[in-house]
Design a protein around this motif. Structure first.
Motif: not given
Length: 916
Positions: A609-625
């Motif tokens: 989660y972001s510091a304010d909790g409004h968004s979420v950051l996700a990543g995996g077996m890819s070059r994109f976040v």
């Protein structure tokens, strides 16, 4: 929340391949790291990665004499002309082939590149604007094999090129009459380096078998004569000479005239070998891999494949130092003005800067041997801890970019790392069956947690109090809980039917969430007999789980590329995000199916989660976040963490140029004939290793974390530890702006001493310099009155500005007074918005804590010195009670006392005085 995150720094990847360069002042080292370039500041103890990248790994870097420009060439032959002042790309150029080395002339007007068996000289870009920055001047032929190295004379008249065909070629940068080219032999192996002597055409050449040849030239640099022009050039110069009879205007024509008859009879430039030396006199044969020569001090440093290096004085070849660093090949050397040497062992990813006079390290940095797996931010955001497959745990300083401590107690790969709430304890889990706690005060492993039966731990979590440690087992499907205080095993939580993939404690309550491959997420109550509070059923295997900073929401990433959100209190799903089309995995070189179909088996493997909790950051077996908005459940922004085609799974489609009638070219090892490639040994031959074949690492994101301050986020990837931060200085982002707010009216309000109105207008215009001018114009006695009159919305903006100002401003006391008055006067009102203000407060705490650490060390050092000086003076006063003041003995001892303040005299009992 703003999403203008930009690449800020690259940590953990110190060196891979390429050449190193010192800047002109010698205070920085420029090192290639993958497809990027990092500048290591030795004076200020910082590392900074330039915000640019090439398509392939960087192969060579050429630095201009003034240190303002750099030419960065990758493995594909694409060159970037980079301004080191403004840190931007000025020009792109393709050399149509693999470039081995690049070097600027000492006058900065030209540069030479070597590719294949030729050398090409280009006009270097100047201060004027040019349509094409790189203009080819000449192409030099001569060597029969690949060229390896370049060096210039001090007057930029000639340059020398070494080759793998065991020959060294001297070329003229101009059309000299007595020197066009000159070939030197005498070696029995490939040339590694060649150097001109200072202000001379004498040179040294070094070969791979450890041989050094000293060559003497019979002509000084001033003896080179320009070749007389012929044809239309001669006619043009003759016409100009006839028109201009003035001697001052004929300077250019005299340079082009033919040499006098006496000079024409002189012979051509010739070389003779004065001496030949060998480094391997004791019979311990190993290849010479790199060398550097400092012309002013005539010091030659050489590195060998065994990890040893020698420091010799030329031309007498006197050995000064012989040291051994590591058991690996030394890839690159370079020298600076006061003779410091840096090397990069290519197999360890290590960068060392050594000062030979003091025989000490100036810089010693090393990354993880294998890929990073996990990372965690400290509560104040100053430090990042990473764990890798090599079993090492490293702690990085986010301000300097350097690793300051490495823990090597784990004997297998680290799977999880986390900080306690205090920020001084690191807890890690490993595949070796242990969970360890490390103390950042004494840098030691003070707790080791184990299970009754040997098991492999896949994740670890610590509660908000720092008293409970939990780790998930990969093979027994159990969760082990220990006490940090006693180190005893408290309980073993059973119930999952698959490996534990993630653990996370609720930040506000003692609730543990565990994700497993059995398609469930279980919530455990730590204070209620370790019972299962709730079981959340999922549609696929759970891969990651995380709580929102306020503990009111739970996010779970599953194998079917979905992110589901849950209410942990009511065990109700509140939302879902489909990320299959956002992930966009690439196609590997050996894949027989397209990337679109192979993406069905890929999913998000890490969440935060972001510091304010409004968004979420996700990543995996890819070059994109990807960053998703939780409430709207939409994709806000997608970051491409790498464009390096030297990594696998980067391209979406298959390249037909790599397909032949015999199959894919990726199945053939392209490095079979190179030095580091595969060599099939004959019976009895020890050289060559079949395990050293070439492979391309696959791009992936193993862990993601937002900084508690909300200003940046970090990701552990195949390339290293990437940090993205908000670049607020380049953005114009006004707040409630109207036509009545201008910089002129803000300064007019300051002249009329209407400080509150000026500050409010400055924040609405949101120009940093104007806000700084408005705040610093307030007298110290009126800070409390102005702070009380600020609205609540502007108090938050003022605190955020103060937090960022602490990092760059020297007005420490003034801004501390502002911070104190704002928090004391508006503290009760801000409690209602504690969730939104948490990132700002943590950002403020991080900035103040950094100053506290620096100032406290200085104050302690001064206090101890003063105590020691008082103790010594008191002790000396007790020894001379009968001496009258102003006597000769006291006057004579005053000079000596100043020398003994830092060191007590032997046998005078100085230790007791210090203890007092």
């Amino acid at each position: 929340m703003k999403f203008a995150y930009r690449f800020s720094n690259l940590l953990g990847t110190v060196y891979r391949r390429g050449n190193l360069n010192f800047t002109c002042d010698g205070n920085s080292v420029i090192s290639p790291v993958g497809n990027r370039v990092t500048v290591f500041d030795l004076k200020n103890n910082k590392s900074d990665t330039l915000p640019l990248a090439t398509q392939y790994n960087v192969k060579c870097v050429g630095l201009s004499p003034d240190g303002r420009l750099a030419i960065i060439v990758d493995e594909g032959g694409v060159a970037l002309l980079v301004s080191l002042v403004c840190r931007s790309v000025l020009h792109r150029f393709h050399f149509k082939g693999s470039v081995h080395s690049v070097s600027f002339s000492p006058d900065g007007r030209k540069f030479v590149i070597t590719k294949g068996n030729i050398a090409q000289m280009y006009h270097a870009p100047g201060k004027k604007r040019e349509f094409n920055a790189f203009v080819l001047d000449k192409t030099y032929f001569g060597p029969y094999d690949e060229t390896t190295c370049i060096d210039w004379t001090d007057d930029s008249r000639c340059f020398v090129v070494g080759s793998k065909d065991m020959s060294t070629w001297v070329f003229g940068a101009e059309r000299w009459d007595n020197l066009i080219y000159y070939a030197l032999g005498g070696h029995k192996d490939a040339i590694v380096a060649c150097f001109f002597e200072s202000n001379s055409l004498d040179l040294y050449s070094l070969s791979q078998d450890g041989a050094l040849c000293v060559w003497q030239c019979d002509t000084p640099p001033e003896g080179l004569r320009l070749k007389a022009p012929s044809g239309w050039k001669a006619d043009l110069l003759q016409q100009e000479e006839d028109e201009d009879n003035d001697e001052g205007d004929r300077e250019s024509t005299i340079r082009g005239k033919a040499a006098p008859a006496g000079e024409e009879k002189r012979g051509k430039v010739t070389y003779s070998r004065l001496a030949k030396y060998f480094f391997n006199k004791e019979g311990d044969f190993n290849n010479l891999t790199a060398a550097a020569y400092h012309k002013k001090t005539r010091l030659l440093v050489t590195g060998f494949a065994s990890g040893t290096f020698h420091l010799h004085e030329l031309p007498e070849f006197n050995l000064i130092h012989s040291l051994r660093w590591v058991l690996c090949s030394l890839a690159c050397w370079t020298a600076r003005a006061d003779v410091r040497y840096s090397s990069g062992p290519n197999s360890l990813g290590q960068l060392l800067v050594w000062e030979w006079q003091s025989e000490s390290y100036v810089l010693k940095q090393q990354g993880h041997f294998n890929s990073m797996v996990a990372l965690a931010y400290s509560p104040d955001g100053q430090y990042i801890v990473t764990g890798g497959d090599d079993g090492k745990v490293k702690v990085w300083n986010t301000l300097s970019g350097f690793c300051f401590v490495t823990f090597t107690e784990h004997s297998s790969g680290v799977t999880g790392v986390t900080f306690t709430a205090t920020g001084y304890v690191i807890v890690t889990s490993s595949m070796d069956g242990t969970v360890r706690a490390f103390d950042l005060h004494r840098y030691r492993n003070f707790r080791t947690f184990t299970s009754p039966r040997p098991t492999q731990f896949s994740c670890v979590a610590v509660d908000s109090s720092g008293e409970i440690i939990s780790a998930g087992a990969q093979d027994s499907f159990e969760i082990f809980v220990w006490s940090m205080q006693t180190g005893r095993l408290l309980d073993v939580l059973s119930g999952h039917e698959g490996p534990i993939s993630g653990l996370c404690f609720n930040p506000m309550k003692s609730i543990l969430a565990s994700a497993s491959w059995d398609k469930t997420v279980r919530l455990w109550d730590m204070f209620d007999s370790w019972r299962t509070k709730e079981t959340l059923a999922l549609t696929s295997d759970a891969l990651a789980v995380t709580f929102r900073p306020d503990g009111a929401e739970l996010a779970v990433a599953t194998l079917n590329s979905q992110i589901t959100f849950w209410d942990p209190e009511n065990a109700v799903q509140t939302g879902s995000i489909e990320g299959r089309h956002d992930l966009k995995t690439g196609r590997k070189e050996l894949d027989k199916i397209t990337a679109k179909h192979s993406a069905k088996g890929k999913a998000f493997t890490t969440l935060c989660y972001s510091a304010d909790g409004h968004s979420v950051l996700a990543g995996g077996m890819s070059r994109f976040v990807c960053i998703y908005h939780v409430r709207e459940q939409i994709l806000m922004k997608k970051f491409e963490i790498s464009c390096n085609l030297s990594l696998d799974a980067m391209e979406e489609f298959l390249n037909r140029r790599k397909m032949t009638e015999f199959g894919n070219l990726a199945l053939i090892d392209q490095d079979a004939g190179e030095d580091n490639g595969v060599t099939i040994p004959l019976p009895g031959v020890k050289k060559g290793d079949m395990s050293s074949r070439h492979f391309k690492p696959e791009i992936r994101v193993t862990s993601l974390r937002f900084s508690p301050t909300g200003r940046c986020w970090a990701a552990t990837t195949t390339e290293g530890l990437l940090i993205y931060s908000l670049d607020a200085h380049m953005l114009f982002d006004p707040f409630e702006l109207d036509t009545s707010i201008t910089p002129g009216r803000i300064r007019e309000a300051l002249r009329q001493q209407e400080f509150t109105r000026a500050i409010l207008m400055a924040f609405r215009l949101n120009e940093r310099k104007l806000v700084q001018e408005a705040l610093e114009s307030v007298p110290r006695d009126e800070i409390e009155v102005v702070s009380s009159s600020l609205p609540e919305l502007y108090v938050e903006k003022a605190l955020e500005f103060l937090a960022s100002s602490f990092e760059v401003s020297h007005h420490l006391e003034f801004y501390l007074i502002w911070t104190q008055k704002l928090l004391l006067l508006h503290g009760q009102k801000l409690k209602s918005r504690a969730g939104k203000l948490l990132p700002v407060v943590q950002f403020l705490q991080k900035s103040i804590q950094r100053h506290l650490d620096n100032v406290s060390k200085l104050c302690d050092w001064n206090r101890y010195n003063i105590q020691y000086a008082l103790a010594v003076s008191k002790q000396r006063g007790m020894k001379r009670p009968l001496e009258p003041p102003g006597s000769e003995a006291e006057a004579g001892a005053s000079d000596d006392d100043s020398l003994h303040l830092l060191r007590p005299a032997a046998g005078d009992g100085g230790g007791e005085g210090m203890l007092e």
